[in-house]
Design an enzyme around this catalytic site. Sequence first.
Site, short mmCIF file in Angstrom:
data_model
loop_
_atom_site.label_atom_id
_atom_site.label_comp_id
_atom_site.label_asym_id
_atom_site.label_seq_id
_atom_site.Cartn_x
_atom_site.Cartn_y
_atom_site.Cartn_z
CB THR A 72 0.81 5.86 -5.60
OG1 THR A 72 1.10 7.20 -5.99
CG2 THR A 72 0.80 5.75 -4.10
CB THR A 236 -13.34 -5.51 -11.82
OG1 THR A 236 -14.10 -6.42 -11.03
CG2 THR A 236 -13.78 -5.56 -13.26
CB CYS A 323 5.48 18.81 0.13
SG CYS A 323 4.58 18.58 1.64
N1 PLP Z 1 6.72 8.21 -8.74
C1 PLP Z 1 7.11 9.35 -9.33
C2 PLP Z 1 8.57 9.57 -9.62
C3 PLP Z 1 6.17 10.32 -9.68
O1 PLP Z 1 6.58 11.45 -10.27
C4 PLP Z 1 4.80 10.07 -9.39
C5 PLP Z 1 3.79 11.10 -9.69
O2 PLP Z 1 4.00 12.28 -9.51
C6 PLP Z 1 4.44 8.85 -8.79
C7 PLP Z 1 5.44 7.95 -8.47
C8 PLP Z 1 3.02 8.52 -8.48
O3 PLP Z 1 2.32 8.13 -9.65
P1 PLP Z 1 0.73 8.15 -9.66
O4 PLP Z 1 0.31 9.58 -9.71
O5 PLP Z 1 0.36 7.40 -10.91
O6 PLP Z 1 0.26 7.44 -8.43
#
Ligand code: PLP
Length: 381
Positions: A72, A236, A323
């Site tokens: 994310t 950090t 969702c």
């Molecule tokens: N992008 C995709 C395609 C994902 O499947 C996910 C997680 O489900 C993410 C981004 C987000 O990753 P994170 O959970 O490491 O923030």
Amino acid sequence: MRRIYMDHAATTYVDPEVVQAMLPYFTEFFGNASSFHSYGREAKEALEHSREVVAKALGASPEEIIFTSGGTESDNTAIKGVMYANRSTSHVITSMIEHHAVLETCGYLQEHGFDVTLLPVDKHGFISLNHLEDAITNETGLVTIMHANNEIGTIEPIKEIGRITRENDIYLHTDAVQSFGKIPTNVDDLNVDLLSISGHKIYGPKGVGVLYVREGVKIEPVQFGGGHERGMRSGTENVPGIVGLAKAVEISQREMEKESKRLIRLRDRLIEGVLKINDSWLNGHPTQRLSNNANFSFDRVEGESLILRLDAKGIAASTGSACSSGSGAPSHVLTSIGLTPERASGSLRLTLGKCNTEEDIDYVLEVLPEVVSDLRRISAI
Ligand code: PLP
């Protein structure tokens, strides 16, 4: 009761080899990588070694790797960072089936004066290169298209998309959170400028990820502070997490070819078996999909009830019927590929992983038809 985990697209367990690699960095080598003393140097050495491992897997150089808190954050930084750094452009192109980490970030930019184009996809989830070419304007600064979709597993033609962005002098970001470790993700082969990875989808820890930024790309940080990660991501560094992620990357590169072949065999057996159920459909492309992904729709079945029934039988799966926000809205991915809200509501995603065996497939193929027919009987009452 037998327990089968088939939700590897949501998260994976941490590989014991990864846990072993991480442990000393919680206790013995706990230093802050910014400290000048020996404790700091030990942590810094582990950090830089991890950077080299990740860079090698991507065909990149270590200076192009930024460690983040996950997929994310990597997506947010790539999109906001590029658009804020390149003020002469004000237009982003993405697709309707991106992860919320991309869609919501683009939505935020739109609220702040940027233009965003959401490309449609076909019934398999592919974007059209013609649509992309048509959407490009003089204002376009970034195209962000996922490498592989998290719900239906469709693998997008990133290399070809990259040819178009190169010709038009536009940056290309790809969210490779689901594809990394399953298919090759060499950044030069893919023609990408920015790429996101997450630790917990590849048998590494949660809360750690990577953003690859090609040398020369103009990008601003989105998080400010002590200037870590060459000023691109202050805070950090999570050294145990980063060491774990690098170990997971190393293992994924070692095992990818063999494991993909094994998973494709299991996946295709699963698909063949499940499609014997009346009024069932496979969502996504039959072959141009991730080795571990199978996504189905069942008429006259409600996805959440299906998940609960399977859970009661020890099978962990997921659905696109509600969702993560709990809004109950059908999946934007499934409706974008043309499913009616009703059919999208009766969806089941089974995502395989290293712990799954032929016996697991047998068990699912034994249990699922009964569960589906039970639910249909109830819904008919
Ligand atoms: N992008 C995709 C395609 C994902 O499947 C996910 C997680 O489900 C993410 C981004 C987000 O990753 P994170 O959970 O490491 O923030």
